[in-house]
Design a protein around this motif. Structure first.
Motif, mmCIF file in Angstrom:
data_model
loop_
_atom_site.group_PDB
_atom_site.id
_atom_site.type_symbol
_atom_site.label_atom_id
_atom_site.label_comp_id
_atom_site.label_asym_id
_atom_site.label_seq_id
_atom_site.Cartn_x
_atom_site.Cartn_y
_atom_site.Cartn_z
ATOM 1 N N GLU A 205 0.814 -1.221 0.000
ATOM 2 C CA GLU A 205 0.000 0.000 0.000
ATOM 3 C C GLU A 205 0.844 1.267 0.000
ATOM 4 O OE1 GLU A 205 -3.239 -0.298 2.823
ATOM 5 O OE2 GLU A 205 -3.858 -2.213 1.948
ATOM 6 N N ARG A 246 -12.709 0.633 6.625
ATOM 7 C CA ARG A 246 -13.703 1.612 7.052
ATOM 8 C C ARG A 246 -15.078 1.181 6.546
ATOM 9 N NH1 ARG A 246 -12.876 7.964 6.298
ATOM 10 N NH2 ARG A 246 -14.283 7.630 4.555
ATOM 11 N N GLU A 247 -15.723 1.928 5.623
ATOM 12 C CA GLU A 247 -17.077 1.527 5.226
ATOM 13 C C GLU A 247 -17.091 0.452 4.137
ATOM 14 O OE1 GLU A 247 -15.522 4.314 4.499
ATOM 15 O OE2 GLU A 247 -16.440 5.421 2.843
ATOM 16 N N GLY A 267 -3.510 7.296 3.657
ATOM 17 C CA GLY A 267 -2.397 7.763 4.463
ATOM 18 C C GLY A 267 -2.486 7.334 5.928
ATOM 19 N N LEU A 268 -3.594 6.694 6.286
ATOM 20 C CA LEU A 268 -3.798 6.355 7.693
ATOM 21 C C LEU A 268 -3.257 4.971 8.000
ATOM 22 C CD1 LEU A 268 -7.516 7.513 7.996
ATOM 23 C CD2 LEU A 268 -5.509 8.719 8.884
ATOM 24 N N SER A 269 -2.643 4.817 9.158
ATOM 25 C CA SER A 269 -2.174 3.477 9.513
ATOM 26 C C SER A 269 -3.188 2.828 10.452
ATOM 27 C CB SER A 269 -0.797 3.542 10.163
ATOM 28 O OG SER A 269 -0.895 4.166 11.410
ATOM 29 N N GLY A 270 -3.253 1.522 10.380
ATOM 30 C CA GLY A 270 -4.103 0.758 11.303
ATOM 31 C C GLY A 270 -5.576 0.790 10.977
ATOM 32 N N ILE A 271 -5.927 1.106 9.722
ATOM 33 C CA ILE A 271 -7.358 1.148 9.343
ATOM 34 C C ILE A 271 -7.865 -0.258 9.066
ATOM 35 C CG2 ILE A 271 -8.910 1.793 7.454
ATOM 36 C CD1 ILE A 271 -8.620 4.096 9.264
#
Lengths: 271, 368
Positions: A205, A246-247, A267-271
């Motif tokens: 990613e 997420r959704e 850009g987010l970690s741990g999603i």
């Protein structure tokens, strides 16, 4: 429902990566079966378990299924022992697949990284079989070390094909390395494509994030960038909850997403 | 809303007996192991009569209630969920054959169930689970087999636990839909209404007369009093946007410093649906069962694939749970995943309160 399929071929791609050809045993099930490029099946090893594996064979010949499996865990460890004649389980197809219709008539950029990417091999083969329907084809591939470059002869073959360019880079090259040095985004300096191009990618990613950023600089819209995500999948029908991003249920609304859809999460970690 | 009828207390006894005669297994809130849970009831005295619960974050106790009060306990750890979405069940069986194997579906054993004393929040949760298991792209036959014949007798809440927040989630304290019969408990008997043809038929067999005006007023006053007295609330305004934007709020780390990742909240949640699908082989190697078991997004394996764990930290998992429940759920299923039953607050061993976590994030956003 799990459908029995007989292994009709086994090819070793490299140590620990095998491509199995298989044919659904039941005639009616086999004739009714169809899939789109980039979809996956849940492959079942009797008594052991199931794993999602993309279909790399051509959707134009749905009675003949090919899956490339990288031996990584408990279930694929058992699959490594599959022989011609064995009966295995197939459940599918699932997922949305690559936007091959949307790509028709456009230049296509395919980006992969890391240890080979089976979904992309299927996609490249798909385009080669319908070569006149697509514009220029650019294949970009980044590896950590030259030893990680699987399908080396296929890259050479693709490089020789008309209207096709192959770009390779290694982050940690050795003396024999004849191509670019650095991460995959290093390759973008050489890439000249019109903004109307379509991009499909698969790999780590972080690589895809940097690639998407570089493609934006070239005027390619977030809608035209498509990426294939990997998540844990147990049911493949959007019920078990494991593949949630997420959704999104990656099994059901993916595994291929447009960058516009997921850029906020990327850009987010741990999603 | 259907006509209000008066149900004298002895008629509840008749109702239970009648449902058994109609072929239902009848379950109601029964005191066991220091809490109430839905269990078999043959007579009114099997219910948790004259008892009350005290609940607060991380604490639950059963104690003495008002003499003669039948539905004094608000709720216990378990909702209706385990009865329809089984904690563990076999979906398929694969038998080895001379050349290959044969797979067959395992039909669920599902006697029709009747529930007495279902709270409005749990009815709302059932509607959420129906949406997931019955009305989505894939239809779950096991869930449906259990769900289709269920008979539901709701009880409107006359008191709330301090952990309840159904009013803010607009799911209670009065059951307005999704039941066959509803009851509001009074000093003497109940005010009852039917909510379906099946409920109407049962009410007719009980031979109930119309409720008096003062009973109707008194029943409404009890429900209104419960709503007015509710201590907790969760502001549902714009939650998807808030929680999506606040994915990097420091509060997640703060909550994670308290969270044990024990999975209790997901087990007691009436809507959580994550499950593992595992293949279990018999020792002789000739038969294998595909089993579905409840799973939790707090487990370490939940987001794990070969060599990568997408949610390695507790702060990732707590954010996943809360963001899914209150925000992503709306995108996925058109409804919040939270009904305000408060179980995740009561049964959290360290008393983490999602309403407080959301309020803290709302009060101190890092993005606008």
């Amino acid at each position: 429902m799990i459908c029995p399929a007989r292994i009709t071929g086994r090819r070793t791609e490299t140590a620990g990566i095998y491509t199995f050809s298989m044919r659904l045993v039941d005639n009616a099930v086999r004739r009714a079966y169809s899939f789109r490029a980039g979809q996956f099946n849940m492959l079942y090893a009797f008594g052991v378990g199931e794993v999602p594996i993309s279909i790399v064979s051509d959707p134009g010949d749905p009675e003949h299924l090919e899956h490339t499996i990288r031996i990584a865990g408990r279930v694929t460890g058992v699959m490594a022992g599959w022989k011609v004649g064995d009966v295995v389980g197939v459940r599918g197809p699932y997922g949305n697949g690559w936007p091959v219709e949307e790509a028709r008539g456009r230049d296509v950029v395919i980006i992969t990284g890391g240890l080979g990417c089976a979904p992309v091999v299927g996609l490249i083969n798909y385009i080669f079989r319908r070569r006149d329907q697509y514009g220029e084809l650019h294949i970009l591939h980044g590896v950590r070390t030259p030893n990680d470059l699987l399908y080396r002869e296929r890259f050479d073959e693709w490089r020789r094909a008309p209207r096709t360019r192959v770009y390779l880079t290694a982050d940690q090259p050795d003396k024999s390395w004849r191509y670019k040095i650095g991460v995959v985004t290093e390759l973008f300096d050489e890439l000249t494509v019109p903004p109307s191009s379509i991009v499909m990618m698969c790999g780590p990613e972080v690589m895809m994030r940097f690639a998407a950023h570089a493609l934006r600089q070239k005027g390619i819209g977030d809608d035209a960038i498509h990426l294939s995500l990997e998540r844990r999948m147990e049911c493949a029908v959007g019920l078990c909850g494991h593949c949630q991003y997420r959704e999104h249920f990656v099994c059901k609304s993916g595994p291929v997403f447009s960058y516009r859809t997921v850029r906020e999460l990327f850009g987010l970690s741990g999603i | 809303m259907s006509e209000a009828l008066h149900m004298p207390q002895p008629a509840l006894e008749d109702l239970i007996a009648m449902l058994w005669r109609e072929g239902f297994k009848v379950l109601g809130p029964v005191a066991r192991d220091g809490a109430v849970g839905f269990d078999e009831v043959r007579k009114v005295s099997d219910l948790a009569v004259a008892m009350r619960d005290t609940q607060e974050p991380g604490r639950y106790r059963l104690g003495q209630g008002a003499a003669g009060e039948i539905f004094g306990v608000v709720n216990g750890a378990f909702s209706l969920k385990p009865f329809f979405f089984a904690p563990e069940e076999t979906l398929l069986e694969a038998k080895r054959e001379r050349r290959g194997f044969k797979v067959s579906e395992v039909a669920p054993v599902a006697p029709p169930l009747a529930f007495i004393g279902v709270r409005a929040c749990d009815l709302a949760a059932l509607a959420v689970q129906d949406r997931i298991f019955l009305h989505d792209r894939f239809h779950d036959t096991h869930y449906q087999a259990r769900r289709k014949d269920a008979f539901l007798v709701a009880v409107n809440c006359a008191r709330s636990a301090p952990t309840c927040f159904c009013v803010s989630m607009k799911t209670g304290p009065e059951a307005t839909t999704g039941f066959d019969l509803s009851l509001t408990e009074l000093e003497q008997g109940f005010v009852t209404r039917s909510g379906s043809a099946a409920g109407e038929a049962i009410a007719a067999k009980l031979g109930l007369s119309a409720a008096g005006q003062n009973e109707v007023v008194s029943a409404k006053a009890r429900i209104d009093g419960c709503a007015a007295g509710m201590q907790r609330g969760l502001d549902p305004t714009d939650l998807p946007r808030l929680l999506y934007a606040e994915a990097e709020n420091p509060r997640w780390k703060d909550a994670a410093s308290r969270c044990l990742s024990c999975t209790n909240c997901t087990m007691v949640c009436p809507t959580c649906f994550c499950h593992a699908v595992v293949d279990q082989e018999e020792l002789d190697g000739n038969m294998s069962r595909r089993v579905r078991k409840w799973d939790s997004c707090f487990s370490l394996e939940h987001a794990h694939i070969h060599g990568i764990n997408f949610r390695p930290k507790i702060e990732n998992r707590y954010r996943q749970w809360l963001t899914h429940k209150l925000a992503a759920w709306i995108d996925q299923f058109g409804t919040s995943g939270c009904v305000g039953c408060g179980r995740c607050i009561t049964w959290c061993p360290v008393g983490i309160d999602l309403t407080a976590e959301v309020a803290a994030i709302r009060a101190h956003p890092v993005k606008r």
